[in-house]
Design an enzyme around this catalytic site. Structure first.
Site, PDB file in Angstrom:
ATOM      1  N   HIS A  40     -54.666 -23.283 -22.159  1.00 61.18           N
ATOM      2  CA  HIS A  40     -54.581 -21.843 -21.869  1.00 61.18           C
ATOM      3  C   HIS A  40     -53.582 -21.498 -20.768  1.00 61.18           C
ATOM      4  O   HIS A  40     -53.161 -20.340 -20.669  1.00 61.18           O
ATOM      5  CB  HIS A  40     -55.945 -21.289 -21.456  1.00 61.18           C
ATOM      6  N   ALA A  41     -53.222 -22.444 -19.923  1.00 60.93           N
ATOM      7  CA  ALA A  41     -52.346 -22.124 -18.795  1.00 60.93           C
ATOM      8  C   ALA A  41     -51.011 -21.583 -19.288  1.00 60.93           C
ATOM      9  O   ALA A  41     -50.424 -22.088 -20.241  1.00 60.93           O
ATOM     10  CB  ALA A  41     -52.127 -23.363 -17.936  1.00 60.93           C
TER      11      ALA A  41
END
Length: 393
Positions: free
Chosen positions: A131-132
């Protein structure tokens, strides 16, 4: 053909620890302990690799330099805000940059071992932090190790990388990193963004200009179980991968699509997850001489699900899949009870289910899964020269 497998591991990978938080590193510790007790890590052809942290140059292929500076600075400022850090999802912790960089380094080590022919397959169960974003922590993820590892191979000449994400959440950070890059195909099966974080991953997200068709999204309705999930996987993933002809396959194998996971609403069993790992390994064997890099990801049933799911993953990658009815070893059950005394420790590697095999067929009265499959096929199949309505494609 003999297959060798690199398993990337160091107890220092457990330092990615957000404290009282769903992403508890005990799930990784218990995975490696269970795989070791089952003899998976002692199989012939298994090579253990100790990783080193990713360098600044490797991290800034995906993340902005000023974001890295923020990650370094945040632990020293109790009032730090911004960049998605110091939030309930992404709390700040001591050594955050170093721990996050080490996980990226572990995924780079796995990728390079396969790319350079030192191993046929490689696994980093501590990775999969998908998700980063370039300048923002998100969804428990500080740095995006799958994207960093893929970028490393692109810099080394890779031209056709396939990334298959089976986490219950959309692999948004990896998709965003390569949305306009025609060299990277991202495929994500996930619970519909209408009901689950991060709110992306609709079927019509198919890639940017010049990279049309390189993002494939299969959003599935809440309540989807083994049968519907595997039907959707087999209706889309093999056809797209065969059309794409990858040089190497990356898999993000989040275990949070399981029915016991507390943060989502799909209904898979450990047996269904095991079937997905076998399918991805077989596709790598068929399409790219076995070159397969597998990472962990989400999964918040820390004892009941994650260690069993990822031990199955390690077994599939290192040789023969484990018999689902294998009992969990007594020393592991004792360790799990000590680490997580309020959890129910499983005694078997199966949930007692037999995942059904059902071929997708376009019909006049489709259910919600069938509609989701057709929507995804309609959006992306023509971009690969495939017929969305022909079940043979």
């Amino acid at each position: 053909m003999d297959r060798t497998t690199a398993v990337v591991w160091d107890r220092a990978l457990l330092d990615y620890d957000m404290g009282d938080h769903p992403l508890n590193p005990v799930r990784v510790e218990l995975t490696m302990a269970l795989a070791r007790e089952l003899g998976v890590l002692d199989r012939p052809g298994v090579r253990m690799i100790t990783p080193v942290p990713a360098t600044e140059a490797e991290l800034t292929r995906i993340h902005r330099a000023d974001y890295l500076d923020a990650v370094r600075a945040a632990p020293f400022d109790p009032f730090f805000s911004g960049w998605g850090l110091n939030t309930p999802d992404n709390p700040v912790f001591d050594g955050m940059h170093e721990a996050s960089a080490r996980i990226c380094g572990a995924s780079i080590a796995a990728a390079e071992a396969v790319w350079h022919g030192e191993a046929t397959r490689a696994v980093n169960v501590s990775g999969g932090l998908h998700h980063a974003l370039a300048a923002r922590a998100s969804g428990f993820c500080v740095y995006n190790d799958p994207a960093v590892a893929i970028a490393k191979l692109l810099d080394q000449g890779a031209q056709r990388v396939a990334y298959v994400d089976v986490d219950v959440h959309h692999g948004d950070g990896v998709q965003a990193a390569f949305y306009n890059d025609p060299r990277v195909l991202t495929i994500s099966l996930h619970e519909t963004p209408l009901t689950l974080f991060p709110g992306t991953g609709f079927a019509d997200e198919t890639g940017g200009p010049g990279a049309e068709g390189t993002a494939v999204n299969i959003p599935l309705p809440p309540g989807t179980g083994d049968g519907g999930w595997l039907k959707a996987f087999h209706a889309i993933v093999p056809s797209i991968l065969r059309a794409w002809a990858p040089e190497i396959i990356f898999s993000q194998c989040g275990a949070d699509a399981h029915r016991l996971d507390p943060l989502a609403d799909l209904r898979l069993s450990v047996d269904g997850q095991r079937a997905a790992y076998v399918a991805m390994r077989d596709l790598a064997d068929e399409l790219c001489d076995g070159r397969w890099v597998a990472m962990g990801g989400g999964g918040y049933a820390l004892v009941e699900v994650v260690p069993r799911a990822w031990s199955h993953l390690l077994a599939v990658a290192t040789g023969e899949p484990l018999d689902p009815y294998t009992r969990t070893p007594a020393p592991w059950r004792k360790l799990a009870a000590e680490r997580c005394p309020r959890s129910e420790v499983p005694e078997s590697m199966t949930d007692g289910t037999e995942p059904p095999v059902e071929r997708w067929q376009p019909g006049t009265t489709p259910d919600a899964v069938d509609r989701a499959v057709l929507a995804s096929r309609t959006e992306v199949f023509p971009l690969h020269g495939l017929d969305p309505h022909d079940p043979r494609d």
